[in-house]
Design a protein around this motif. Structure first.
Motif, PDB file in Angstrom:
ATOM      1  N   VAL A 120       0.846  -1.194   0.000  1.00  0.00           N
ATOM      2  CA  VAL A 120       0.000   0.000   0.000  1.00  0.00           C
ATOM      3  C   VAL A 120       0.883   1.246   0.000  1.00  0.00           C
ATOM      4  O   VAL A 120       1.877   1.313   0.721  1.00  0.00           O
ATOM      5  N   LYS A 121       0.498   2.220  -0.799  1.00  0.00           N
ATOM      6  CA  LYS A 121       1.266   3.462  -0.889  1.00  0.00           C
ATOM      7  C   LYS A 121       0.601   4.566  -0.070  1.00  0.00           C
ATOM      8  O   LYS A 121      -0.591   4.838  -0.222  1.00  0.00           O
ATOM      9  N   ILE A 122       1.417   5.179   0.810  1.00  0.00           N
ATOM     10  CA  ILE A 122       0.981   6.331   1.600  1.00  0.00           C
ATOM     11  C   ILE A 122       1.740   7.553   1.105  1.00  0.00           C
ATOM     12  O   ILE A 122       2.970   7.560   1.091  1.00  0.00           O
ATOM     13  N   ALA A 123       1.018   8.592   0.709  1.00  0.00           N
ATOM     14  CA  ALA A 123       1.642   9.855   0.313  1.00  0.00           C
ATOM     15  C   ALA A 123       1.492  10.846   1.453  1.00  0.00           C
ATOM     16  O   ALA A 123       0.396  11.046   1.964  1.00  0.00           O
ATOM     17  N   VAL A 124       2.603  11.444   1.858  1.00  0.00           N
ATOM     18  CA  VAL A 124       2.582  12.475   2.892  1.00  0.00           C
ATOM     19  C   VAL A 124       2.970  13.795   2.253  1.00  0.00           C
ATOM     20  O   VAL A 124       4.079  13.944   1.725  1.00  0.00           O
ATOM     21  N   LEU A 125       2.036  14.745   2.250  1.00  0.00           N
ATOM     22  CA  LEU A 125       2.258  16.080   1.677  1.00  0.00           C
ATOM     23  C   LEU A 125       2.637  17.009   2.811  1.00  0.00           C
ATOM     24  O   LEU A 125       1.805  17.334   3.661  1.00  0.00           O
ATOM     25  N   ASP A 126       3.905  17.444   2.834  1.00  0.00           N
ATOM     26  CA  ASP A 126       4.379  18.158   4.008  1.00  0.00           C
ATOM     27  C   ASP A 126       5.648  18.934   3.664  1.00  0.00           C
ATOM     28  O   ASP A 126       5.791  19.413   2.537  1.00  0.00           O
ATOM     29  N   THR A 127       6.588  19.006   4.616  1.00  0.00           N
ATOM     30  CA  THR A 127       7.818  19.780   4.426  1.00  0.00           C
ATOM     31  C   THR A 127       8.945  18.950   3.831  1.00  0.00           C
ATOM     32  O   THR A 127      10.099  19.355   3.861  1.00  0.00           O
ATOM     33  N   GLY A 128       8.630  17.774   3.289  1.00  0.00           N
ATOM     34  CA  GLY A 128       9.631  16.912   2.695  1.00  0.00           C
ATOM     35  C   GLY A 128      10.028  15.794   3.634  1.00  0.00           C
ATOM     36  O   GLY A 128       9.305  15.445   4.566  1.00  0.00           O
ATOM     37  N   VAL A 129      11.205  15.222   3.387  1.00  0.00           N
ATOM     38  CA  VAL A 129      11.640  14.062   4.154  1.00  0.00           C
ATOM     39  C   VAL A 129      13.166  14.031   4.216  1.00  0.00           C
ATOM     40  O   VAL A 129      13.850  14.493   3.299  1.00  0.00           O
ATOM     41  N   ASP A 130      13.670  13.495   5.310  1.00  0.00           N
ATOM     42  CA  ASP A 130      15.100  13.212   5.412  1.00  0.00           C
ATOM     43  C   ASP A 130      15.350  11.908   4.669  1.00  0.00           C
ATOM     44  O   ASP A 130      15.140  10.822   5.209  1.00  0.00           O
ATOM     45  N   THR A 131      15.780  12.022   3.415  1.00  0.00           N
ATOM     46  CA  THR A 131      15.939  10.825   2.577  1.00  0.00           C
ATOM     47  C   THR A 131      17.068   9.920   3.057  1.00  0.00           C
ATOM     48  O   THR A 131      17.130   8.752   2.667  1.00  0.00           O
TER      49      THR A 131
ATOM     50  N   LEU B 197       5.235  22.149   1.463  1.00  0.00           N
ATOM     51  CA  LEU B 197       5.483  23.239   2.401  1.00  0.00           C
ATOM     52  C   LEU B 197       6.979  23.503   2.439  1.00  0.00           C
ATOM     53  O   LEU B 197       7.783  22.577   2.414  1.00  0.00           O
ATOM     54  N   SER B 198       7.350  24.748   2.516  1.00  0.00           N
ATOM     55  CA  SER B 198       8.759  25.119   2.539  1.00  0.00           C
ATOM     56  C   SER B 198       9.415  24.697   3.845  1.00  0.00           C
ATOM     57  O   SER B 198       8.745  24.259   4.786  1.00  0.00           O
ATOM     58  N   ASN B 199      10.730  24.859   3.906  1.00  0.00           N
ATOM     59  CA  ASN B 199      11.440  24.571   5.147  1.00  0.00           C
ATOM     60  C   ASN B 199      10.980  25.471   6.278  1.00  0.00           C
ATOM     61  O   ASN B 199      11.178  25.148   7.454  1.00  0.00           O
ATOM     62  N   ALA B 200      10.359  26.606   5.933  1.00  0.00           N
ATOM     63  CA  ALA B 200       9.788  27.500   6.944  1.00  0.00           C
ATOM     64  C   ALA B 200       8.392  27.063   7.369  1.00  0.00           C
ATOM     65  O   ALA B 200       7.799  27.660   8.268  1.00  0.00           O
TER      66      ALA B 200
END
Length: 439
Positions: free
Chosen positions: A180-191, A252-255
């Motif tokens: 299952v795929k979960i998409a998180v729309l946010d400030t990004g991710v620590d890859t 969302l930006s880093n701010a």
């Protein structure tokens, strides 16, 4: 046609936008009838002299972030029949008038700003980036002391599992979210976070000038709660769906701030990539009596038709008791699951918004949102509080339900989630169907 679907930004003679605390960008989000979107585009070209239109199809997002920044370009997301439209100030009235009269245009609303929804830690100074969701430091400190005095914290041993996973019974579930795929729309991710190694199927930034790397921490934390591993590098397990595939969209930006257009781009990308769940711990404050945004409601319905459930944070503007503020946008849309936050006493967190407004403004379900332990950029961990932290718990449980019921519709997933909640004694206004429960 429902005239709520159209809106004109209040502006001064020089074209600058005004409003009662609302942050407008000067652009519009326009939705078309999928069967006649070309007619809608042509109507806007003729009447409002809109900018050049760039088309985005499927997962081919290319340079969408840069396009969204250009004042000479409007961006059409063909799969969802939705566009972010650039229009000169003197043409805004023409755009709204055309949208009201043109049957191929289903909604047109001014683009607004959105923000991440954490509760600022007591020792952290307020910042300019969270004007609508900034916590009152004294209130946070008072509730923290009250919780400790009541002995609620020690009642939850977090040696092996976070208190949130225990509260929703994820520690008793055999499901993992596999496939299952979960998409998180946010400030990004620590890859590079070791807990996410091999887990991120795709990551994309829709914020101009910023990579998908999370310079804020909010997005990494939310992704960890939704889909952190069964055996993290350090500390208790904190992820609800440890084998779900992660789609990370930086909107969302880093701010911690973004725009409706970034969110639209992220939704289109996630749906095209086959996300079963989209988790959005973001929003904007609304006033008592304010109606839900038609653009987000229509987008959520179109996502449901494509098999994707959208969940969003209810917002952190309340100061209980006695002040309870309405559910934020876009969580206040009827077709988006609005998530309230619970503290360790399984009571509404003091900041969690409630069902003050009418249709769409209800809370649908409640989940742990106080001192939630999850991943942090740099390979570490941190506790955060807010309806932002409650929301990915719900996204993770939806992934478990989707694994167990791979062929059911998105609408049935939503219904199953609410039906499986544990009823609470608090008002429906505050907790909706009750405490989230893992299958």
């Amino acid at each position: 046609m429902d005239r709520r679907a159209f809106g004109e930004q209040p502006s001064r003679p020089d074209g600058s936008v005004i409003g009662h605390g609302t942050e407008y960008t000067g652009r519009y989000v326009v939705l078309f009838d999928p069967s006649s979107q070309e007619s809608g585009i042509n109507a806007l070209r003729s009447a409002a002299d809109i900018a050049s239109v760039e088309r985005v199809r499927g997962t081919d997002v290319g340079n969408v972030a840069e396009l969204l920044e250009r004042p000479d370009v409007s961006v059409l997301f063909e799969d969802l029949a939705a566009a972010v439209v650039e229009v000169r100030p003197e043409q805004r009235h023409a755009l709204v008038t055309t949208a009201e009269a043109e049957p191929s245009i289903t909604a047109a609303e001014p683009e607004r700003m959105v923000h991440a929804l954490p509760i600022t830690a007591p020792q952290q100074a307020p910042t300019e980036f969270f004007p609508a969701f900034r916590s009152d430091e004294d209130v946070v400190a008072r509730h923290t002391k009250a919780e400790m005095a009541a002995g609620l914290g020690p009642a939850w041993s977090e040696d092996s599992w976070t208190w949130g996973l225990q509260a929703i019974r994820a520690n008793l579930s055999h499901l993992t979210g596999r496939g299952v795929k979960i998409a998180v729309l946010d400030t990004g991710v620590d890859t590079d976070h070791p807990d996410f190694a091999g887990r991120i199927e795709a990551a994309e930034s829709f914020v101009p000038g910023e990579t998908v790397e999370d310079g804020n921490g909010h997005g990494t934390h939310c992704i960890g709660t939704a889909a952190g591993p069964a055996n993290p590098r350090q500390g208790p397990r904190y992820g609800v769906a440890p084998e779900a595939q992660i789609l990370a969209a930086k909107v969302l930006s880093n701010a911690g701030s973004g725009q409706d257009g970034f969110i639209l781009a992220g939704i289109a990308w996630a749906v095209a990539r086959g996300a079963r769940v989209i988790s959005m711990s973001l929003g904007g404050q609304v006033r008592p009596g304010e109606l839900f945004p038609q653009t987000y409601e229509i987008l959520a319905k179109r996502a449901l038709e494509r098999g994707t459930v959208i969940v969003a944070a209810a917002g952190n503007d309340s100061r209980r008791p006695p002040q309870i503020e309405p559910v934020s946008r876009p969580a206040n849309c009827p077709s988006i699951l609005a998530v309230a936050a619970l503290d360790k006493a399984i009571a509404p967190a003091f900041f969690s918004n409630g069902a003050i407004n009418g249709q769409g403004g209800e809370v649908n379900i409640a989940a742990p949102g106080w001192q939630v332990h999850s991943a942090a950029p740099g390979g570490g961990y941190q506790p955060l509080s807010g309806t932002s932290m409650a929301t990915p718990h719900v996204a993770g449980v939806l992934a478990l339900l989707a694994q167990a019921n791979p062929h059911v519709s998105a609408a049935d997933l939503m219904a199953g989630l609410k039906a499986g909640a544990f009823p609470l004694t608090q008002p429906l206004r505050d907790v909706g169907a009750g405490l989230l429960q893992a299958p």
